[in-house]
Design a protein around this motif. Structure first.
Motif, PDB file in Angstrom:
ATOM      1  N   PHE A 524       0.829  -1.153   0.249  1.00 41.29           N
ATOM      2  CA  PHE A 524       0.027  -0.098   0.002  1.00 41.29           C
ATOM      3  C   PHE A 524       0.803   1.281   0.046  1.00 41.29           C
ATOM      4  CE2 PHE A 524       0.711  -1.364   4.056  1.00 41.29           C
ATOM      5  CZ  PHE A 524       1.295  -0.382   4.828  1.00 41.29           C
ATOM      6  N   GLU A 525       0.091   2.239  -0.248  1.00 38.49           N
ATOM      7  CA  GLU A 525       1.229   3.562  -0.439  1.00 38.49           C
ATOM      8  C   GLU A 525       1.351   4.094   0.911  1.00 38.49           C
ATOM      9  OE1 GLU A 525      -0.839   7.407  -2.075  1.00 38.49           O
ATOM     10  OE2 GLU A 525      -0.446   6.614  -3.580  1.00 38.49           O
ATOM     11  N   ILE A 526       2.767   4.673   1.355  1.00 41.17           N
ATOM     12  CA  ILE A 526       2.920   5.158   2.430  1.00 41.17           C
ATOM     13  C   ILE A 526       3.215   6.574   2.262  1.00 41.17           C
ATOM     14  CG2 ILE A 526       4.467   5.423   4.628  1.00 41.17           C
ATOM     15  CD1 ILE A 526       5.638   2.628   3.525  1.00 41.17           C
ATOM     16  N   ALA A 527       2.324   7.507   3.113  1.00 41.37           N
ATOM     17  CA  ALA A 527       2.404   8.893   3.108  1.00 41.37           C
ATOM     18  C   ALA A 527       3.332   9.455   4.019  1.00 41.37           C
ATOM     19  CB  ALA A 527       1.083   9.679   3.035  1.00 41.37           C
ATOM     20  N   ILE A 528       4.372  10.131   4.107  1.00 43.44           N
ATOM     21  CA  ILE A 528       5.423  10.468   4.868  1.00 43.44           C
ATOM     22  C   ILE A 528       5.263  12.100   5.089  1.00 43.44           C
ATOM     23  CG2 ILE A 528       7.820  10.931   5.585  1.00 43.44           C
ATOM     24  CD1 ILE A 528       8.603   8.631   3.500  1.00 43.44           C
ATOM     25  N   GLN A 529       4.749  12.507   6.367  1.00 41.31           N
ATOM     26  CA  GLN A 529       4.487  13.860   6.325  1.00 41.31           C
ATOM     27  C   GLN A 529       5.360  14.398   7.447  1.00 41.31           C
ATOM     28  OE1 GLN A 529       0.253  13.058   6.890  1.00 41.31           O
ATOM     29  NE2 GLN A 529       0.032  14.257   5.048  1.00 41.31           N
ATOM     30  N   ALA A 530       5.555  15.755   7.369  1.00 41.30           N
ATOM     31  CA  ALA A 530       6.480  16.461   8.468  1.00 41.30           C
ATOM     32  C   ALA A 530       5.344  17.684   8.819  1.00 41.30           C
ATOM     33  CB  ALA A 530       7.848  17.142   7.903  1.00 41.30           C
TER      34      ALA A 530
END
Length: 596
Positions: A524-530
């Motif tokens: 699945f897609e992984i969203a990396i957010q700061a």
């Protein structure tokens, strides 16, 4: 007692302390030629691999001179700024110090700071100009620097080359003539100070001490004043290359004590040892508590190994008194410890020693410094991990620790050094020319900025010529924010950091990019957010791996293909809700290497 001399060797890193110790040991024939090897006292694998001294090492030597036999207790100390606590403990056990200066490099920052440590304890300092055999040796110039620094006469400086064995006899004679013999009364109640200890898996804890007054005999009942515990002195002796048991050790001497102590907490460096039945009323003035500069979390890779890690940390702390730790928990990593270190090298060494000496595989979180968060109602919260920072609506402001850094460098590198310090939010306070081409620059810098890669970058831009020494000067108000890293909307507390608002966007963006490279792709897609608070400031996406569900549809109707793709999409969506992301160890270390 007038035939005992206690002294240590202090110098900047790489000025030849351990080699000089080797020559002194050889000249006094303390070890046989067969046992002799270079850097004899550096007995840890790590010290040999890296070519640095990490621990202070004590050894006793006998030197016959003018018809009398003198006993020398020598302590070889580390030169790196991260191990200055080891140096301060060695100095407290001595009456004199050999100040070693490299004739080719001159006086460096750590030479000066170690010298001040020695002067605070009123030690007799013998200046030694080492490496005079090198083609680049500047004997006259460096001699003038030493005279300016300690105000001695020119003839007081001993010219030597530890490698070639030049000037070693002069040093030994100077130790006899110039360093005072220890003061103290062997008939008074016992008063001894613990300056080091080490864990021996067969015999319990070995305690190294220096006797100031009184006499300790084998079999005596002794008491450790700080912990109040009593023990029998099963074995006492002096520190030759191997331990050498003795019947008694009297005032002025240095020795070891084994009494089968099993619990690491019972031995505290700086404690006073005295007799149970005739205790001394005067405690030895111990060492001031160590001030850690860098904090990081250390967690076991397997959560079940937590207790084992605790035991390993206790044993390591015996041998490295500057390590400070307390238990903490993290949502991402489970149970672990919040550790205080004196610097980044110290942190690296501790991690390696845990892995080598105790077979512990550990994860280290992002290092940070201790901030003071001032709340609206005036309460001060000490924050050494980002998760401890109070919510922004209850916060008045944050104060961060500042240091005064003395950088000594060649004058041709002034521009780049000042640019580096300005980039790290530093202010220049002073600039002094020590000689025509050596400058001492004084800066005030936030400690958080020099934690990561400051020392490495300073060495790079000055081609290894700059040397750094720093001291804490207090806290100043600053606009610090907590930067959270989220994976698929879930915060990863082990990756969050407290950063300056001006640098938050750049820091967050770079960290997201780095994590995108390091996180393994999932189904699945992984969203990396700061994010700062609720505001997302940077985002990267790790694309999903996908199976080709259309492989079996060659030709045929588009609606059939679409139906299969929709079905796959639903599955991916459901997977994203329940799927969790495994974070590899490299991702935690990525933060340290952001600039590379």
């Amino acid at each position: 007692m007038e035939h005992i001399r206690n002294f240590c060797i202090i110098a900047h890193i790489d000025h030849g302390k351990s080699t000089l110790a080797d020559r002194l040991i050889q000249t006094t024939q303390t070890v046989s030629d067969r046992e002799m090897q270079a850097q004899l006292l550096d007995d840890m694998d790590l010290e040999r691999e890296r070519g640095i001294t990490i621990k202070s090492h004590a050894i006793q030597m006998y030197f016959p001179f003018e018809g009398k036999e003198y006993t020398f207790n020598l302590i070889d100390t580390p030169g790196h700024v991260d191990f200055s606590y080891e140096v301060s403990r060695s100095i407290a056990a001595c009456e004199g110090a050999l100040l070693v200066v490299d004739a080719a490099q001159g006086i460096e920052a750590q030479t000066i700071s170690n010298l001040y440590l020695a002067m605070e304890h009123d030690l007799e300092v013998i200046p030694v100009l080492n490496k005079i055999d090198l083609p680049g040796a500047m004997i006259e110039e460096v001699s003038d620097q030493i005279i300016d620094l300690i105000g001695c006469e020119k003839e007081d400086i001993i010219h030597a080359s530890a490698k070639e064995g030049i000037g070693i006899t002069e040093i030994l004679e100077a130790i006899v003539h110039r360093i005072p013999s220890p003061k103290g009364n062997p008939d008074e109640p016992l008063q001894a100070m613990i300056f080091d200890s080490v864990f021996n898996s067969y015999r319990g804890i070995e305690v190294f001490f220096r006797v100031f007054n009184g006499t300790l005999k084998k079999g005596d009942h002794v008491k450790f004043v700080n912990t109040g515990k009593t023990y029998g002195a099963d074995e006492i002796g002096v520190l030759r290359l191997q331990h050498e048991p003795k019947k008694e050790i009297s005032a002025g001497n240095v020795g070891y004590l084994i009494s089968g102590i099993k619990v690491a907490k019972e031995v505290k460096v700086g404690d006073t040892i005295t007799h149970v039945d005739n205790p001394t009323q005067r405690q030895v003035k111990g060492f001031e508590d160590v001030k850690p500069m860098v904090f990081a979390g250390i967690y076991p890779v397997e959560t079940s190994e937590f207790e084992e890690l605790r035991a390993s940390m206790e044993k390591l702390q015996l041998n490295d008194a500057s390590l400070v730790w307390e238990p903490e928990t993290s949502a991402a990593l489970g149970f672990g410890f919040r550790c205080g270190f004196l610097g980044m090298l110290h942190m690296e060494i501790v991690q390696e020693r845990l892995e080598r000496e105790f077979d512990m595989t550990v994860i280290t979180t992002v290092p940070s410094v201790r901030f003071h968060a001032i709340k609206e109602n005036g309460d001060v919260v000490k924050v050494s991990a980002p998760s401890e920072l109070p919510e922004s609506n209850t916060l008045s402001h944050v104060e961060e620790p500042y240091i005064r850094a003395q950088i000594i460098t060649k004058s041709e590198f002034i521009g780049p050094v000042i640019a580096l310090c300005m980039d790290k939010r530093g202010e220049i306070k002073n600039q002094v020319y020590l000689t025509s081409d050596r400058v001492e620059l004084t800066f005030e810098l936030p400690l958080a900025e020099i934690v990561f890669d400051f020392f490495d970058r300073l060495k790079t831009i000055s081609r290894g010529y700059a040397s750094l020494d720093y001291e804490l000067i207090g806290y100043k108000k600053s606009t610090m924010v907590k930067l959270d890293i989220m994976l698929n909307g879930e915060g990863v507390d082990a990756l969050s950091a407290v950063v300056h608002r001006d640098k938050a966007y750049e820091w967050g963006k770079r960290l997201c990019e780095k994590l995108r490279e390091l996180l393994p792709r999932q189904m699945f897609e992984i969203a990396i957010q700061a994010a700062i608070g609720q505001k997302i400031i940077a985002r990267e996406t790790v694309k999903a791996m996908r199976k080709n569900v259309l492989a079996k549809c060659y030709g045929g109707d588009i609606s059939r293909k679409r139906k299969l793709l929709e079905k796959q999409k639903k599955g991916k969506k459901r997977m994203r809700q329940v799927g969790n992301v495994e974070i590899p160890q490299e991702a935690f270390m990525a933060v340290l290497k952001l600039d590379q």
